[in-house]
Scaffold this motif. Structure first.
Motif, PDB file in Angstrom:
ATOM      1  N   GLN A 193     -10.664 -46.360  18.701  1.00  0.00           N
ATOM      2  CA  GLN A 193      -9.557 -47.049  18.051  1.00  0.00           C
ATOM      3  C   GLN A 193      -9.041 -48.174  18.942  1.00  0.00           C
ATOM      4  OE1 GLN A 193      -6.643 -44.029  17.027  1.00  0.00           O
ATOM      5  NE2 GLN A 193      -7.538 -43.799  14.983  1.00  0.00           N
ATOM      6  N   ALA A 194      -8.431 -49.139  18.327  1.00  0.00           N
ATOM      7  CA  ALA A 194      -7.819 -50.232  19.084  1.00  0.00           C
ATOM      8  C   ALA A 194      -6.843 -49.659  20.100  1.00  0.00           C
ATOM      9  CB  ALA A 194      -7.106 -51.189  18.140  1.00  0.00           C
ATOM     10  N   GLY A 195      -6.895 -50.225  21.291  1.00  0.00           N
ATOM     11  CA  GLY A 195      -6.073 -49.736  22.386  1.00  0.00           C
ATOM     12  C   GLY A 195      -6.756 -48.697  23.247  1.00  0.00           C
ATOM     13  N   GLY A 196      -7.884 -48.207  22.793  1.00  0.00           N
ATOM     14  CA  GLY A 196      -8.608 -47.185  23.532  1.00  0.00           C
ATOM     15  C   GLY A 196      -9.502 -47.756  24.612  1.00  0.00           C
ATOM     16  N   SER A 197     -10.269 -46.867  25.224  1.00  0.00           N
ATOM     17  CA  SER A 197     -11.120 -47.247  26.347  1.00  0.00           C
ATOM     18  C   SER A 197     -12.532 -46.700  26.169  1.00  0.00           C
ATOM     19  CB  SER A 197     -10.551 -46.704  27.666  1.00  0.00           C
ATOM     20  OG  SER A 197      -9.281 -47.237  27.939  1.00  0.00           O
ATOM     21  N   ARG A 257      -8.549 -56.700  31.166  1.00  0.00           N
ATOM     22  CA  ARG A 257      -8.821 -55.508  30.356  1.00  0.00           C
ATOM     23  C   ARG A 257     -10.123 -54.811  30.751  1.00  0.00           C
ATOM     24  NH1 ARG A 257      -9.825 -55.989  25.073  1.00  0.00           N
ATOM     25  NH2 ARG A 257     -10.691 -58.101  25.209  1.00  0.00           N
ATOM     26  N   ASN A 277     -10.837 -51.356  28.795  1.00  0.00           N
ATOM     27  CA  ASN A 277      -9.536 -50.803  28.413  1.00  0.00           C
ATOM     28  C   ASN A 277      -8.866 -51.712  27.390  1.00  0.00           C
ATOM     29  OD1 ASN A 277      -9.899 -48.730  30.344  1.00  0.00           O
ATOM     30  ND2 ASN A 277      -8.936 -49.971  31.946  1.00  0.00           N
ATOM     31  N   SER A 278      -7.863 -51.177  26.739  1.00  0.00           N
ATOM     32  CA  SER A 278      -7.100 -51.948  25.752  1.00  0.00           C
ATOM     33  C   SER A 278      -8.030 -52.653  24.774  1.00  0.00           C
ATOM     34  CB  SER A 278      -6.196 -52.975  26.462  1.00  0.00           C
ATOM     35  OG  SER A 278      -5.309 -52.328  27.356  1.00  0.00           O
ATOM     36  N   LYS A 338      -9.925 -54.118  21.615  1.00  0.00           N
ATOM     37  CA  LYS A 338      -9.462 -54.788  20.403  1.00  0.00           C
ATOM     38  C   LYS A 338     -10.596 -54.810  19.384  1.00  0.00           C
ATOM     39  CE  LYS A 338      -6.684 -57.949  23.230  1.00  0.00           C
ATOM     40  NZ  LYS A 338      -6.427 -59.383  23.549  1.00  0.00           N
ATOM     41  N   SER A 383      -9.378 -50.866  13.818  1.00  0.00           N
ATOM     42  CA  SER A 383      -7.965 -51.306  13.872  1.00  0.00           C
ATOM     43  C   SER A 383      -7.038 -50.232  13.332  1.00  0.00           C
ATOM     44  CB  SER A 383      -7.801 -52.587  13.082  1.00  0.00           C
ATOM     45  OG  SER A 383      -8.226 -52.399  11.758  1.00  0.00           O
TER      46      SER A 383
END
Length: 114
Positions: free
Chosen positions: A12-16, A65, A82-83, A85, A114
């Motif tokens: 998911q967005a924001g994941g790593s 990132r 990371n983070s 998008k 997203s």
């Protein structure tokens, strides 16, 4: 020479995610290692690279990132992402540059929802 990339997946967005690339053959120690990516309908682009001295460079879109690193004892290069998008979605490729030769690994898919 073979480059084996792994670590892609769906996040998911924001994941790593952490990508790994292991090189076989006697090139790793003095090769510049890089990660490239290619999104559908777009050209392949450099994401990050690290030379044999440890100097790094990053695409502007991933600075702050993503982190590229290498472990000589394992003949491996990593890309910590990371983070993430949605626009990071692409097939990611590992590449080794040594002298005038370039070697590519198979791609690993990274999909960011997203």
């Amino acid at each position: 020479v073979q480059l084996q990339a792994s670590g892609g997946g769906l996040v998911q967005a924001g994941g790593s995610l952490r990508l790994s690339c292991v090189a076989s053959g006697n090139i790793f120690s003095d090769a510049t290692m890089g990660w490239y990516r290619q999104a559908p309908g777009k050209e392949r682009e450099l994401v990050a690279a690290i030379n044999s001295g440890g100097s790094t460079n990053y695409a502007n879109s991933v600075k702050g990132r993503f982190t590229i690193s290498r472990i000589y004892a394992k003949n491996a290069v990593y890309l910590q992402m990371n983070s993430l998008k949605p626009e990071d979605t692409a097939v990611y490729y590992c590449r080794a540059d040594r002298g005038y030769r370039a070697y590519w690994g198979q791609g690993t898919q990274v999909t960011v929802s997203s």
